[in-house]
Design an enzyme around this catalytic site. Structure first.
Site, PDB file in Angstrom:
ATOM      1  N   LYS A 133      21.454 -28.722 -16.470  1.00 36.88           N
ATOM      2  CA  LYS A 133      20.883 -29.270 -17.708  1.00 36.88           C
ATOM      3  C   LYS A 133      20.897 -30.787 -17.758  1.00 36.88           C
ATOM      4  O   LYS A 133      20.302 -31.385 -18.648  1.00 36.88           O
ATOM      5  CB  LYS A 133      21.704 -28.779 -18.926  1.00 36.88           C
ATOM      6  CG  LYS A 133      21.611 -27.300 -19.200  1.00 36.88           C
ATOM      7  CD  LYS A 133      22.036 -27.035 -20.637  1.00 36.88           C
ATOM      8  CE  LYS A 133      23.026 -25.897 -20.737  1.00 36.88           C
ATOM      9  NZ  LYS A 133      23.765 -25.869 -21.991  1.00 36.88           N
ATOM     10  N   LYS A 213      21.362 -14.486 -17.269  1.00 34.87           N
ATOM     11  CA  LYS A 213      22.399 -14.159 -18.255  1.00 34.87           C
ATOM     12  C   LYS A 213      21.773 -13.979 -19.641  1.00 34.87           C
ATOM     13  O   LYS A 213      20.840 -14.716 -20.003  1.00 34.87           O
ATOM     14  CB  LYS A 213      23.390 -15.330 -18.257  1.00 34.87           C
ATOM     15  CG  LYS A 213      24.499 -15.245 -19.252  1.00 34.87           C
ATOM     16  CD  LYS A 213      25.386 -16.479 -19.190  1.00 34.87           C
ATOM     17  CE  LYS A 213      25.305 -17.253 -20.485  1.00 34.87           C
ATOM     18  NZ  LYS A 213      26.402 -18.174 -20.717  1.00 34.87           N
ATOM     19  N   LYS A 216      22.999 -16.837 -25.785  1.00 37.03           N
ATOM     20  CA  LYS A 216      22.833 -16.995 -27.238  1.00 37.03           C
ATOM     21  C   LYS A 216      21.965 -18.186 -27.582  1.00 37.03           C
ATOM     22  O   LYS A 216      21.453 -18.286 -28.678  1.00 37.03           O
ATOM     23  CB  LYS A 216      24.188 -17.075 -27.937  1.00 37.03           C
ATOM     24  CG  LYS A 216      24.988 -18.319 -27.659  1.00 37.03           C
ATOM     25  CD  LYS A 216      26.168 -18.391 -28.587  1.00 37.03           C
ATOM     26  CE  LYS A 216      27.462 -18.672 -27.867  1.00 37.03           C
ATOM     27  NZ  LYS A 216      27.465 -19.890 -27.043  1.00 37.03           N
TER      28      LYS A 216
HETATM   29  P1  AMP Z   1      29.010 -19.238 -24.408  1.00 40.68           P
HETATM   30  O1  AMP Z   1      27.981 -18.284 -24.922  1.00 40.68           O
HETATM   31  O2  AMP Z   1      28.547 -19.913 -23.151  1.00 40.68           O
HETATM   32  O3  AMP Z   1      29.589 -20.132 -25.445  1.00 40.68           O
HETATM   33  O4  AMP Z   1      30.219 -18.339 -23.922  1.00 40.68           O
HETATM   34  C1  AMP Z   1      31.261 -17.890 -24.754  1.00 40.68           C
HETATM   35  C2  AMP Z   1      32.013 -16.810 -24.017  1.00 40.68           C
HETATM   36  O5  AMP Z   1      31.179 -15.651 -23.854  1.00 40.68           O
HETATM   37  C3  AMP Z   1      32.430 -17.216 -22.598  1.00 40.68           C
HETATM   38  O6  AMP Z   1      33.679 -16.602 -22.319  1.00 40.68           O
HETATM   39  C4  AMP Z   1      31.343 -16.630 -21.747  1.00 40.68           C
HETATM   40  O7  AMP Z   1      31.778 -16.394 -20.438  1.00 40.68           O
HETATM   41  C5  AMP Z   1      31.030 -15.323 -22.479  1.00 40.68           C
HETATM   42  N1  AMP Z   1      29.634 -14.921 -22.266  1.00 40.68           N
HETATM   43  C6  AMP Z   1      28.524 -15.604 -22.634  1.00 40.68           C
HETATM   44  N2  AMP Z   1      27.400 -14.950 -22.290  1.00 40.68           N
HETATM   45  C7  AMP Z   1      27.811 -13.820 -21.659  1.00 40.68           C
HETATM   46  C8  AMP Z   1      27.122 -12.732 -21.045  1.00 40.68           C
HETATM   47  N3  AMP Z   1      25.795 -12.665 -21.034  1.00 40.68           N
HETATM   48  N4  AMP Z   1      27.861 -11.748 -20.497  1.00 40.68           N
HETATM   49  C9  AMP Z   1      29.209 -11.796 -20.515  1.00 40.68           C
HETATM   50  N5  AMP Z   1      29.922 -12.790 -21.067  1.00 40.68           N
HETATM   51  C10 AMP Z   1      29.235 -13.802 -21.639  1.00 40.68           C
END
Ligand code: AMP
Ligand code: TRP
Length: 346
Positions: A133, A213, A216
């Site tokens: 990014k 992935k 969000k």
């Molecule tokens: P983030 O969405 O990057 O803030 O991630 C917050 C937490 O959710 C972290 O521990 C990530 O590793 C986990 N996480 C985010 N997206 C996924 C996904 N698609 N599958 C599994 N874990 C996820």
């Protein structure tokens, strides 16, 4: 020295003994950069809840991490409270866990700066997230230094383990390197933490792009992203449209059948079974989708019900977060003081 005050060396020894005797410390955060997804729940949030009675957990909404890329302040405010509501709705309980908003504990920012004087430009430049990014003239400086803030988040709580999904290995590894370097160069200050990566559903994939992935920060209405607050109908529709393949053979093979395997992974994580075993129970893709939908809906509906109750009383939610922040500040303060002392700040 009075009889009630032990000499300093003894006080330190007592502190270390306390640390050995207390339940293991666990820290993790989620950035409020979008409405939480099924991936966040299975990879992270549900695991925070599962361990909370046997561990001392510090779980926070990482709002300072949400400003590393362009953001809308009003949306950040909303998402911070929504994420906090989901933490409690998912089952985090203030009696066991400390739940707070990262920016309410200024020690995170202060220690992050001290760690910026420990980390190297070379290692920060190697972070995949920065390489993907960043690197443009208008990239925010905070995106580059973000791993130092994440290291501070973890080290402030004398954390033993960091439960995260599958995309955080590099950041936790950097945190370990920085902690070890600091301990070596200044004084033994930090507990060196360990990664606790989800064994199942470490990387829930986007239903329409099964090699990416589920994220969000995808657009709010992204059809391949299941949100924790999606209605049962929306969940049904999204899973019904999930991309599979034309082999018409139910097997768990993430390389050649990534879409189908993603659905099997989701069922496996929810039911605590291996995805290979889950695959043997189905004869058609339609059955897999139906079962996946039923499991996801059954798991999320009670969380959504509790969320709706919490959302009706924002004052209560804010007061829970205030209590969490006060606990977090008290725990973090002595560690920050140790780091300041070690670095020679008077
Ligand atoms: P983030 O969405 O990057 O803030 O991630 C917050 C937490 O959710 C972290 O521990 C990530 O590793 C986990 N996480 C985010 N997206 C996924 C996904 N698609 N599958 C599994 N874990 C996820
Ligand atoms: N960087 C993590 C993410 O985007 C969130 C996060 C911030 C975190 N600080 C943390 C996770 C400390 C674990 C520990 O997914």
């Amino acid at each position: 020295m009075t009889m009630t005050e032990p000499p300093l060396a003894t006080a330190e020894a007592t502190a270390r003994l306390d640390a050995l005797l207390r339940p293991p410390r666990v820290v993790s955060g989620i950035t409020p950069s979008g409405s939480l997804t099924l991936g966040n729940y299975l990879g992270a949030l549900r695991r925070f809840v599962d361990g909370q009675t046997s561990q001392q957990g510090f779980f926070f909404i990482a709002d300072l991490h949400a400003t590393t890329t362009e953001h809308d302040p009003a949306r950040l405010r909303e998402l911070t409270l929504e994420t906090a509501g989901l933490f409690f709705a998912a089952g985090l309980d203030a009696r066991y866990s400390t739940v707070f908003v990262q920016s309410h504990v200024p020690a995170h920012v202060e220690l992050a700066y001290l760690l910026e004087s420990t980390a190297y430009v070379g290692e920060l430049s190697r972070m995949i997230q920065f390489k993907e990014k960043g690197g443009r003239p208008r990239t925010r400086a905070s995106l580059f230094t973000y791993p130092c803030l994440m290291a501070a988040d973890i080290l402030l709580y004398e954390t033993q383990t960091v439960p995260v999904g599958g995309d955080q290995d590099q950041h936790v590894e950097l945190c370990r390197d920085v902690a070890q370097r600091f301990n070596r160069e200044y004084a033994d200050t930090f507990v060196v933490p360990r990664l606790d990566k989800a064994a199942l559903a470490a990387r829930v994939a986007d239903l329409l792009l099964p090699t990416s992935k589920m994220s969000k920060s995808a657009p709010p209405a992204a059809p391949g992203v299941v949100r924790m607050l999606d209605s049962p109908d929306t969940i049904r529709r999204k899973i019904a449209r999930a991309v599979t393949d034309s082999r018409a053979q139910v097997r768990y093979d993430p390389v050649t059948q990534p879409g189908l395997s993603n659905l099997l992974d989701i069922i496996a994580a929810i039911t605590h079974q291996s995805p290979h075993h889950v695959a043997t129970g189905f004869s058609s893709y339609a059955d897999v989708k139906r079962s996946c939908t039923d499991h996801v809906v059954e798991m999320l509906v009670p969380v959504q019900r509790r969320y709706a109750e919490l959302a009706r009383d924002r004052g209560h939610l804010v007061s829970l977060l205030d209590t969490g922040a006060a606990e977090a500040r008290a725990t973090a303060a002595p560690v920050l003081t140790r780091a300041r002392d070690a670095m020679g700040l008077v």
